[in-house]
Motif scaffolding. Structure first.
Motif, PDB file in Angstrom:
ATOM      1  N   UNK A 199       1.025  -1.208  -0.086  1.00  0.00           N
ATOM      2  CA  UNK A 199      -0.049   0.074  -0.081  1.00  0.00           C
ATOM      3  C   UNK A 199       0.812   1.072  -0.040  1.00  0.00           C
ATOM      4  N   UNK A 200       1.935   1.188   0.599  1.00  0.00           N
ATOM      5  CA  UNK A 200       2.825   2.330   0.923  1.00  0.00           C
ATOM      6  C   UNK A 200       3.405   2.567  -0.707  1.00  0.00           C
ATOM      7  N   UNK A 201       3.533   1.916  -1.526  1.00  0.00           N
ATOM      8  CA  UNK A 201       4.178   2.317  -2.938  1.00  0.00           C
ATOM      9  C   UNK A 201       2.801   2.734  -3.661  1.00  0.00           C
ATOM     10  N   UNK A 202       1.801   2.317  -3.475  1.00  0.00           N
ATOM     11  CA  UNK A 202       0.446   3.195  -4.264  1.00  0.00           C
ATOM     12  C   UNK A 202       0.667   4.627  -3.559  1.00  0.00           C
ATOM     13  N   UNK A 203       0.557   4.649  -2.334  1.00  0.00           N
ATOM     14  CA  UNK A 203       0.163   5.679  -1.395  1.00  0.00           C
ATOM     15  C   UNK A 203       1.195   6.863  -1.699  1.00  0.00           C
ATOM     16  N   UNK A 204       2.566   6.554  -1.405  1.00  0.00           N
ATOM     17  CA  UNK A 204       3.373   7.355  -1.420  1.00  0.00           C
ATOM     18  C   UNK A 204       3.732   8.040  -3.053  1.00  0.00           C
ATOM     19  N   UNK A 205       3.376   6.843  -3.897  1.00  0.00           N
ATOM     20  CA  UNK A 205       3.770   7.401  -5.582  1.00  0.00           C
ATOM     21  C   UNK A 205       2.480   8.444  -5.685  1.00  0.00           C
ATOM     22  N   UNK A 206       1.139   8.077  -5.307  1.00  0.00           N
ATOM     23  CA  UNK A 206       0.007   9.032  -5.580  1.00  0.00           C
ATOM     24  C   UNK A 206       0.317  10.287  -5.109  1.00  0.00           C
ATOM     25  N   UNK A 207       0.774  10.302  -3.650  1.00  0.00           N
ATOM     26  CA  UNK A 207       0.902  11.671  -3.102  1.00  0.00           C
ATOM     27  C   UNK A 207       2.191  12.233  -3.783  1.00  0.00           C
ATOM     28  N   UNK A 208       3.151  11.735  -4.404  1.00  0.00           N
ATOM     29  CA  UNK A 208       4.187  12.386  -5.170  1.00  0.00           C
ATOM     30  C   UNK A 208       3.615  13.195  -6.382  1.00  0.00           C
ATOM     31  N   UNK A 209       2.657  12.524  -7.022  1.00  0.00           N
ATOM     32  CA  UNK A 209       2.168  12.896  -8.375  1.00  0.00           C
ATOM     33  C   UNK A 209       1.205  14.205  -7.951  1.00  0.00           C
ATOM     34  N   UNK A 210       0.307  13.990  -7.007  1.00  0.00           N
ATOM     35  CA  UNK A 210      -0.510  15.126  -6.899  1.00  0.00           C
ATOM     36  C   UNK A 210       0.423  16.394  -6.277  1.00  0.00           C
ATOM     37  N   UNK A 211       1.566  16.195  -5.446  1.00  0.00           N
ATOM     38  CA  UNK A 211       2.126  17.310  -4.923  1.00  0.00           C
ATOM     39  C   UNK A 211       3.004  17.799  -5.994  1.00  0.00           C
ATOM     40  N   UNK A 212       3.464  17.084  -6.789  1.00  0.00           N
ATOM     41  CA  UNK A 212       4.309  17.761  -8.106  1.00  0.00           C
ATOM     42  C   UNK A 212       3.346  18.331  -8.703  1.00  0.00           C
ATOM     43  N   UNK A 213       2.071  18.265  -9.204  1.00  0.00           N
ATOM     44  CA  UNK A 213       1.188  18.857  -9.808  1.00  0.00           C
ATOM     45  C   UNK A 213       0.583  20.409  -9.181  1.00  0.00           C
ATOM     46  N   UNK A 214       0.412  20.016  -7.825  1.00  0.00           N
ATOM     47  CA  UNK A 214       0.085  21.385  -6.927  1.00  0.00           C
ATOM     48  C   UNK A 214       1.237  22.273  -7.099  1.00  0.00           C
ATOM     49  N   UNK A 215       2.396  21.711  -6.809  1.00  0.00           N
ATOM     50  CA  UNK A 215       3.552  22.862  -6.797  1.00  0.00           C
ATOM     51  C   UNK A 215       3.649  23.233  -8.336  1.00  0.00           C
ATOM     52  N   UNK A 216       3.521  22.587  -9.362  1.00  0.00           N
ATOM     53  CA  UNK A 216       3.684  23.500 -10.680  1.00  0.00           C
ATOM     54  C   UNK A 216       2.565  24.212 -10.911  1.00  0.00           C
ATOM     55  N   UNK A 217       1.418  23.781 -10.499  1.00  0.00           N
ATOM     56  CA  UNK A 217       0.312  24.573 -11.030  1.00  0.00           C
ATOM     57  C   UNK A 217       0.566  26.095 -10.290  1.00  0.00           C
TER      58      UNK A 217
END
Length: 434
Positions: free
Chosen positions: A151-169
């Motif tokens: 679950x860590x793999x999915x949770x952390x990778x999902x969070x990484x994607x959302x954080x990158x988008x939030x930062x870039x936007x």
């Protein structure tokens, strides 16, 4: 008499913030060189471990999770609070957010990058890391979907994607300003990165809706991700781990440690880059109150889990918490209590809360205390579980210590590069408050 023409306040904001992106000084280059050297040293030690095997670490039965997993949990905690702080402060329209949001969001991405290394380092045989991902092999073996580790793999990778988008936007309007103010190759780079932003009414309308949606989406995601990390421990039957308080306890700890790390990063940035006009003492006092509030939650969690242990009629739990206080690692436990529970109480005094050097020192010690907390939780429980015949102790090797130093050097190296790559403060939000 010739009258001097006053500079437009909005022009002044752009000039001051973009001045940070000018030619780097000697101190910045020296800091980058030092961090890069430590990273190379750490990579060399990791290569040595891959060549010789995990035997060069201090890991052995019964303590099979040591400094590497401690570092993973610590950096994931740091990462989770960055986006959370930015998103929650945006939703509550906190004005002091503009001083910290860009640094907090960048901190999230860099901390996640560092955290992602440690499961690979802990694997030993890093070339089979892809076993973590679910895919149909020729042997028809699948990962264990019931394990929180996957679950860590999915949770952390999902969070990484959302954080990158939030930062870039969040960066887009500022990248367009940088495009306008720079020339040459930088102008071309910012032109590509700003995606054709011109600041029209339609663009702002869509932008505000998207940013609000991302902030609302990221907030519960943060809580869920760190809850899953806590379940790596809580779903086991190991004394000291098997408790229902772990999810909220870990989330509060993540906010606490991340807030401290934001102060650790922003205070030197404010002083060295001369941004006192935009990051004021009032802003630091506001974030110090968050640090104090989360410290109280953490301290309450310490009391509650200790109460569970001694009033729960479970001799193994009681022995585990007695061992934490008076066992082999008791000195780390008391350092943790001092840094996380006692020292932040000084922030009740307004004069200390507004003293930036003192606040910076507190933030450093809170980071130390939170790393100790992760170590105490992980190592104590493994060193002293059910069977006295299997009890043992653990001491990190020089390889593990060197790789831990590398993780901090890598984090600060990425942050130093960030300072010279993009605007460190949100110019558009600062101008909104003029």
């Amino acid at each position: 008499m010739k009258e001097s023409k006053a500079l437009d306040p909005r022009e002044e904001v752009e000039r001051d913030v973009l001045a940070v992106l000018c030619r780097p000084g000697v101190k910045w280059l020296a800091a980058v060189a030092l961090c890069a050297a430590l990273v190379l040293l750490g990579l060399g030690l990791w290569g040595y471990q891959i060549h010789r095997g995990l035997g060069v670490s201090g890991l052995m039965h019964p303590v099979n999770w040591g400094v590497y997993i401690t570092n993973f949990v610590f950096w994931v905690g740091i990462a989770h609070s960055g986006t959370l702080i930015s998103a929650v402060l945006f939703l509550f329209r906190a004005r002091f957010r503009t001083s910290f949001n860009r640094a907090a969001e960048a901190m999230t991405i860099f901390a996640l990058t560092v955290a992602g290394l440690f499961p690979l380092i802990h694997l030993g045989r890093v070339w089979i890391f892809y076993y973590l991902f679910p895919y149909p092999t020729e042997r028809h073996l699948w990962v264990n979907f019931r394990s929180p580790l996957i679950w860590d793999v999915f949770a952390v990778s999902t969070y990484m994607i959302v954080s990158l988008i939030f930062f870039y936007v969040g960066l887009l309007p500022d990248l367009a300003i940088a495009r306008r103010r720079f020339s040459g190759i930088r102008k071309k780079i910012f032109a590509v990165l700003s995606l054709g932003w011109v600041g029209s009414l339609d663009q702002w309308r869509h932008y505000n809706r998207l940013y609000l949606f991302l902030a609302a989406f990221a907030t519960p995601l943060v809580a869920s991700v760190h809850s899953i990390v806590s379940w790596d421990f809580a779903v086991s039957i190991v004394p000291g781990w098997h408790t229902t308080i772990f999810a909220p306890y870990f989330v509060a700890g993540a906010i606490f440690s991340g807030t401290a790390m934001v102060i650790t990063l922003v205070y030197p940035m404010q002083r060295i880059l001369k941004l006192e006009k935009y990051i004021t003492v009032d802003h630091f006092e506001a974030i110090a109150k968050i640090l104090l509030f989360t410290s109280l939650i953490i301290s309450y969690s310490y009391l509650v889990e200790t109460g569970f242990a001694f009033y729960g009629d479970n001799v193994f739990e009681a022995e585990q918490f007695r061992y934490r206080s008076f066992g082999h690692y008791a000195h780390l436990y008391w350092v943790m209590i001092f840094c996380n529970s006692l020292l932040p109480l000084t922030l009740f005094i307004r004069r200390l809360r507004r003293s930036l050097p003192f606040l910076f020192a507190v933030s450093l010690l809170v980071n130390v205390g939170m790393w100790m907390e992760r170590f105490v939780i992980i190592v104590n429980s493994l060193a002293r579980d059910y069977d006295p015949y299997a009890w043992g102790t653990y001491t990190p090797s020089l390889v593990e210590i060197g790789i831990t130093v590398m993780s901090f050097a890598l984090f600060f190296l990425l942050y130093l590069l960030f300072l010279k790559a993009v605007p460190v403060l949100s110019m558009t939000e600062i101008k909104e408050h003029l």
